[in-house]
Scaffold this motif. Structure first.
Motif, PDB file in Angstrom:
ATOM      1  N   ARG A  23      -0.656  -0.295  -8.479  1.00 15.31           N
ATOM      2  CA  ARG A  23      -2.124  -0.142  -8.601  1.00 15.31           C
ATOM      3  C   ARG A  23      -2.671  -1.074  -9.702  1.00 15.31           C
ATOM      4  O   ARG A  23      -3.651  -0.760 -10.375  1.00 15.31           O
ATOM      5  CB  ARG A  23      -2.494   1.316  -8.880  1.00 15.31           C
ATOM      6  CG  ARG A  23      -2.095   2.252  -7.747  1.00 15.31           C
ATOM      7  CD  ARG A  23      -2.813   3.584  -7.778  1.00 15.31           C
ATOM      8  NE  ARG A  23      -2.268   4.517  -8.731  1.00 15.31           N
ATOM      9  CZ  ARG A  23      -1.508   5.580  -8.416  1.00 15.31           C
ATOM     10  NH1 ARG A  23      -1.198   5.820  -7.156  1.00 15.31           N
ATOM     11  NH2 ARG A  23      -1.061   6.395  -9.344  1.00 15.31           N
ATOM     12  N   GLY A  24      -1.994  -2.217  -9.889  1.00 17.29           N
ATOM     13  CA  GLY A  24      -2.460  -3.217 -10.853  1.00 17.29           C
ATOM     14  C   GLY A  24      -2.083  -2.918 -12.300  1.00 17.29           C
ATOM     15  O   GLY A  24      -2.339  -3.730 -13.189  1.00 17.29           O
ATOM     16  N   ALA A  25      -1.431  -1.766 -12.558  1.00 12.31           N
ATOM     17  CA  ALA A  25      -1.140  -1.375 -13.952  1.00 12.31           C
ATOM     18  C   ALA A  25      -0.116  -2.300 -14.603  1.00 12.31           C
ATOM     19  O   ALA A  25      -0.247  -2.685 -15.773  1.00 12.31           O
ATOM     20  CB  ALA A  25      -0.651   0.074 -14.002  1.00 12.31           C
ATOM     21  N   ARG A  26       0.914  -2.698 -13.843  1.00 12.94           N
ATOM     22  CA  ARG A  26       1.934  -3.582 -14.437  1.00 12.94           C
ATOM     23  C   ARG A  26       1.357  -4.969 -14.702  1.00 12.94           C
ATOM     24  O   ARG A  26       1.648  -5.577 -15.727  1.00 12.94           O
ATOM     25  CB  ARG A  26       3.149  -3.669 -13.515  1.00 12.94           C
ATOM     26  CG  ARG A  26       3.938  -2.376 -13.440  1.00 12.94           C
ATOM     27  CD  ARG A  26       5.269  -2.657 -12.800  1.00 12.94           C
ATOM     28  NE  ARG A  26       6.036  -1.449 -12.550  1.00 12.94           N
ATOM     29  CZ  ARG A  26       7.350  -1.454 -12.389  1.00 12.94           C
ATOM     30  NH1 ARG A  26       8.020  -2.590 -12.450  1.00 12.94           N
ATOM     31  NH2 ARG A  26       8.003  -0.331 -12.154  1.00 12.94           N
ATOM     32  N   ALA A  27       0.550  -5.446 -13.750  1.00 15.87           N
ATOM     33  CA  ALA A  27      -0.092  -6.754 -13.947  1.00 15.87           C
ATOM     34  C   ALA A  27      -0.951  -6.717 -15.214  1.00 15.87           C
ATOM     35  O   ALA A  27      -0.960  -7.667 -16.005  1.00 15.87           O
ATOM     36  CB  ALA A  27      -0.952  -7.101 -12.734  1.00 15.87           C
ATOM     37  N   ALA A  28      -1.639  -5.599 -15.443  1.00 19.10           N
ATOM     38  CA  ALA A  28      -2.497  -5.457 -16.629  1.00 19.10           C
ATOM     39  C   ALA A  28      -1.669  -5.473 -17.918  1.00 19.10           C
ATOM     40  O   ALA A  28      -2.090  -6.024 -18.942  1.00 19.10           O
ATOM     41  CB  ALA A  28      -3.309  -4.168 -16.540  1.00 19.10           C
ATOM     42  N   VAL A  29      -0.465  -4.888 -17.879  1.00 18.38           N
ATOM     43  CA  VAL A  29       0.422  -4.930 -19.052  1.00 18.38           C
ATOM     44  C   VAL A  29       0.741  -6.387 -19.392  1.00 18.38           C
ATOM     45  O   VAL A  29       0.610  -6.827 -20.541  1.00 18.38           O
ATOM     46  CB  VAL A  29       1.737  -4.139 -18.798  1.00 18.38           C
ATOM     47  CG1 VAL A  29       2.761  -4.419 -19.895  1.00 18.38           C
ATOM     48  CG2 VAL A  29       1.461  -2.642 -18.707  1.00 18.38           C
ATOM     49  N   TRP A  30       1.137  -7.148 -18.375  1.00 18.17           N
ATOM     50  CA  TRP A  30       1.537  -8.541 -18.599  1.00 18.17           C
ATOM     51  C   TRP A  30       0.344  -9.388 -19.065  1.00 18.17           C
ATOM     52  O   TRP A  30       0.442 -10.119 -20.042  1.00 18.17           O
ATOM     53  CB  TRP A  30       2.128  -9.116 -17.314  1.00 18.17           C
ATOM     54  CG  TRP A  30       2.567 -10.555 -17.443  1.00 18.17           C
ATOM     55  CD1 TRP A  30       2.016 -11.642 -16.849  1.00 18.17           C
ATOM     56  CD2 TRP A  30       3.648 -11.046 -18.239  1.00 18.17           C
ATOM     57  NE1 TRP A  30       2.675 -12.789 -17.209  1.00 18.17           N
ATOM     58  CE2 TRP A  30       3.688 -12.451 -18.063  1.00 18.17           C
ATOM     59  CE3 TRP A  30       4.581 -10.445 -19.077  1.00 18.17           C
ATOM     60  CZ2 TRP A  30       4.629 -13.260 -18.705  1.00 18.17           C
ATOM     61  CZ3 TRP A  30       5.526 -11.253 -19.714  1.00 18.17           C
ATOM     62  CH2 TRP A  30       5.545 -12.635 -19.529  1.00 18.17           C
ATOM     63  N   VAL A  89       4.276   9.850 -24.269  1.00 16.68           N
ATOM     64  CA  VAL A  89       2.873   9.465 -24.470  1.00 16.68           C
ATOM     65  C   VAL A  89       2.323   9.160 -23.080  1.00 16.68           C
ATOM     66  O   VAL A  89       2.936   8.404 -22.319  1.00 16.68           O
ATOM     67  CB  VAL A  89       2.759   8.210 -25.366  1.00 16.68           C
ATOM     68  CG1 VAL A  89       1.303   7.741 -25.454  1.00 16.68           C
ATOM     69  CG2 VAL A  89       3.328   8.469 -26.750  1.00 16.68           C
ATOM     70  N   PHE A  90       1.189   9.764 -22.730  1.00 20.07           N
ATOM     71  CA  PHE A  90       0.579   9.545 -21.421  1.00 20.07           C
ATOM     72  C   PHE A  90      -0.622   8.620 -21.575  1.00 20.07           C
ATOM     73  O   PHE A  90      -1.504   8.879 -22.396  1.00 20.07           O
ATOM     74  CB  PHE A  90       0.130  10.875 -20.811  1.00 20.07           C
ATOM     75  CG  PHE A  90       1.280  11.738 -20.362  1.00 20.07           C
ATOM     76  CD1 PHE A  90       1.630  11.788 -19.025  1.00 20.07           C
ATOM     77  CD2 PHE A  90       2.014  12.475 -21.277  1.00 20.07           C
ATOM     78  CE1 PHE A  90       2.699  12.577 -18.599  1.00 20.07           C
ATOM     79  CE2 PHE A  90       3.084  13.253 -20.867  1.00 20.07           C
ATOM     80  CZ  PHE A  90       3.427  13.306 -19.526  1.00 20.07           C
ATOM     81  N   VAL A  91      -0.633   7.536 -20.798  1.00 18.55           N
ATOM     82  CA  VAL A  91      -1.746   6.584 -20.852  1.00 18.55           C
ATOM     83  C   VAL A  91      -2.308   6.434 -19.438  1.00 18.55           C
ATOM     84  O   VAL A  91      -1.559   6.147 -18.493  1.00 18.55           O
ATOM     85  CB  VAL A  91      -1.281   5.213 -21.402  1.00 18.55           C
ATOM     86  CG1 VAL A  91      -2.414   4.189 -21.356  1.00 18.55           C
ATOM     87  CG2 VAL A  91      -0.745   5.355 -22.827  1.00 18.55           C
ATOM     88  N   ASP A  92      -3.604   6.650 -19.275  1.00 14.20           N
ATOM     89  CA  ASP A  92      -4.230   6.472 -17.960  1.00 14.20           C
ATOM     90  C   ASP A  92      -4.107   5.013 -17.527  1.00 14.20           C
ATOM     91  O   ASP A  92      -4.183   4.099 -18.360  1.00 14.20           O
ATOM     92  CB  ASP A  92      -5.720   6.841 -18.017  1.00 14.20           C
ATOM     93  CG  ASP A  92      -5.942   8.343 -18.170  1.00 14.20           C
ATOM     94  OD1 ASP A  92      -4.963   9.105 -18.031  1.00 14.20           O
ATOM     95  OD2 ASP A  92      -7.091   8.745 -18.448  1.00 14.20           O
ATOM     96  N   GLU A  93      -3.963   4.816 -16.219  1.00 19.54           N
ATOM     97  CA  GLU A  93      -3.822   3.445 -15.697  1.00 19.54           C
ATOM     98  C   GLU A  93      -5.006   2.564 -16.126  1.00 19.54           C
ATOM     99  O   GLU A  93      -4.824   1.397 -16.472  1.00 19.54           O
ATOM    100  CB  GLU A  93      -3.687   3.484 -14.175  1.00 19.54           C
ATOM    101  CG  GLU A  93      -2.371   4.115 -13.711  1.00 19.54           C
ATOM    102  CD  GLU A  93      -2.374   4.513 -12.245  1.00 19.54           C
ATOM    103  OE1 GLU A  93      -3.107   3.881 -11.448  1.00 19.54           O
ATOM    104  OE2 GLU A  93      -1.643   5.458 -11.883  1.00 19.54           O
ATOM    105  N   LYS A  94      -6.206   3.134 -16.151  1.00 16.79           N
ATOM    106  CA  LYS A  94      -7.392   2.321 -16.512  1.00 16.79           C
ATOM    107  C   LYS A  94      -7.380   1.919 -17.991  1.00 16.79           C
ATOM    108  O   LYS A  94      -8.079   0.987 -18.396  1.00 16.79           O
ATOM    109  CB  LYS A  94      -8.670   3.084 -16.171  1.00 16.79           C
ATOM    110  CG  LYS A  94      -8.896   4.333 -17.009  1.00 16.79           C
ATOM    111  CD  LYS A  94     -10.236   4.981 -16.719  1.00 16.79           C
ATOM    112  CE  LYS A  94     -10.428   6.326 -17.361  1.00 16.79           C
ATOM    113  NZ  LYS A  94     -10.016   6.484 -18.745  1.00 16.79           N
TER     114      LYS A  94
END
Length: 391
Positions: free
Chosen positions: A221-228, A302-307
């Motif tokens: 859902r784009g979360a890994r791309a956002a990390v990078w 630790v919980f972090v929302d994808e957004k």
């Protein structure tokens, strides 16, 4: 217990992990023809070490477990040993396409050879379904949702790695388990406990899946791309697609280990993080974590929302040192680590025993489990036409 009271562990979580299921339930293991299990494994022994291997080890465990009964009349639960994730591609990924037919075939067999399935239409039976999306039997979420849980399993208890709230592939009453991670292999990479944790954030894995998601944005859902995109140049983040030989050692040198969703919300990183005392940073909205009724995930992770992925650095650097220390102390609790593993041979408090504890907590069965004479609830012809072909 490292001198922590059970209240510090998050209610009675520590005590629940130490529960002994023996004497609290009896399980009857169906003896199925080997084409449903052993023969499949003989064809591809890679199934013993991949992250879906819980289905194999669960059968081996139950066959020699003191909770097993050879008398089905006294059983509380019935276990159907079918290996639905052992049809692998050359890359070692399970192909789920035959799984529904195989499962239907096994259920037809037990329903026609024993009286127990028909008494409850499976409501006192359990199955291990460690696919990406459990008994929806597809690795792409949209298609898994379109298929839904195999109709014949609607009343059974499913033991599965997939867990996400309000999702068609997780039904109420399922037991969410950790994926399989090889205990001996992890054991052999342990480094001295006093080794300083000099890496702030650690992650190794895909950020994009160009082969299956060329446009980008669908995978994770784009979360890994956002990390990078946000942290590839941040010195606090040790992140890469390279998988070094020191991967396990590096996790033991890190304070936080990212556990983002991939195609499914879960991955073995969660198990590895707990075993190696690295605080898991869980990025998967609405995830249902393994044994959530016994493990205080809010206290150790630790919980972090994808957004909120673009603010990861701020979120993690603002956690007070004493909170980090407390999470690390909880992670050091041997009960916590044991519950994440499927060791050979089994050990008290391990993942096998947590599954049994979960089944024991559902007893005694409610009256609604047992059907009235002549009553039928399941539709044997429901589902895609291809699933109805003989296996």
């Amino acid at each position: 217990m490292i001198g922590l009271s059970s209240s510090e562990l998050g209610g009675s979580a520590g005590d629940v992990l130490d529960d002994d299921p023996v004497g609290r339930l009896k399980v009857f293991v169906y003896e199925l023809p080997s084409k449903y299990n052993k023969k499949i494994l003989q064809k591809d022994p890679r199934c013993l070490t991949h992250m879906f291997a819980a289905e194999i080890y669960m059968q081996r465990f139950l066959l020699s477990s003191p909770v097993r009964t050879l008398n089905p009349e006294e059983a509380d639960w019935f276990y159907v040993p079918v290996y639905t994730t052992c049809d692998l591609t050359p890359n070692g990924l399970p192909l789920p396409f035959k799984s529904p037919r195989m499962m239907r075939s096994a259920i037809q067999l037990i329903a026609s050879n024993w009286p127990y399935w028909n008494r409850t239409e499976g409501a006192d039976h359990f199955f291990v379904v460690p696919h990406d999306f459990g008994a929806c039997f597809h690795y792409q979420e949209e298609k898994a949702i379109g298929r839904g849980i195999l109709p014949l399993l609607q009343r059974a208890t499913l033991v599965q790695t997939f867990g996400q709230r309000n999702h068609v592939c997780l039904k109420e009453g399922s037991i969410t388990v950790p994926p399989y991670a090889p205990p001996q292999k992890m054991q052999s990479h342990l480094i001295p406990e006093k080794t300083p944790r000099s890496i702030f954030v650690y992650f190794r894995g895909l950020f994009y899946d160009v082969g299956n998601d060329p446009e980008g944005g669908y995978y994770a859902r784009g979360a890994r791309a956002a990390v990078w995109e946000n942290f590839k140049d941040n010195p606090l983040f040790d992140i890469s697609t390279e998988h070094p030989t020191t991967y396990y050692e590096d996790m033991q040198r890190a304070i936080f280990c990212l556990c983002p969703l991939g195609w499914a919300p879960w991955s073995p990183r969660l198990v590895e993080a707990v075993i190696f005392g690295c605080i898991p940073v869980i990025i998967a909205d609405d995830i249902v974590l393994p044994f959530a009724d016994a493990i205080p995930w809010e206290d150790i992770g630790v919980f972090v929302d994808e957004k909120d992925v673009p603010y990861l650095d701020t979120i993690l650097t603002s956690i007070p040192p004493e909170v980090i220390l407390r999470k690390q102390r909880l992670l050091a609790n041997p009960s916590m680590k044991q519950a994440m593993l499927f060791p050979q041979p089994a050990q008290p408090g391990d993942a096998f025993h947590q599954v049994l504890n979960g089944l024991a907590r559902k007893l005694p069965h409610e009256r609604s489990v047992f059907l009235r004479p002549g009553e039928k609830l399941l539709n044997w012809t429901a589902g895609p036409v291809a699933d109805l072909k003989p296996w």
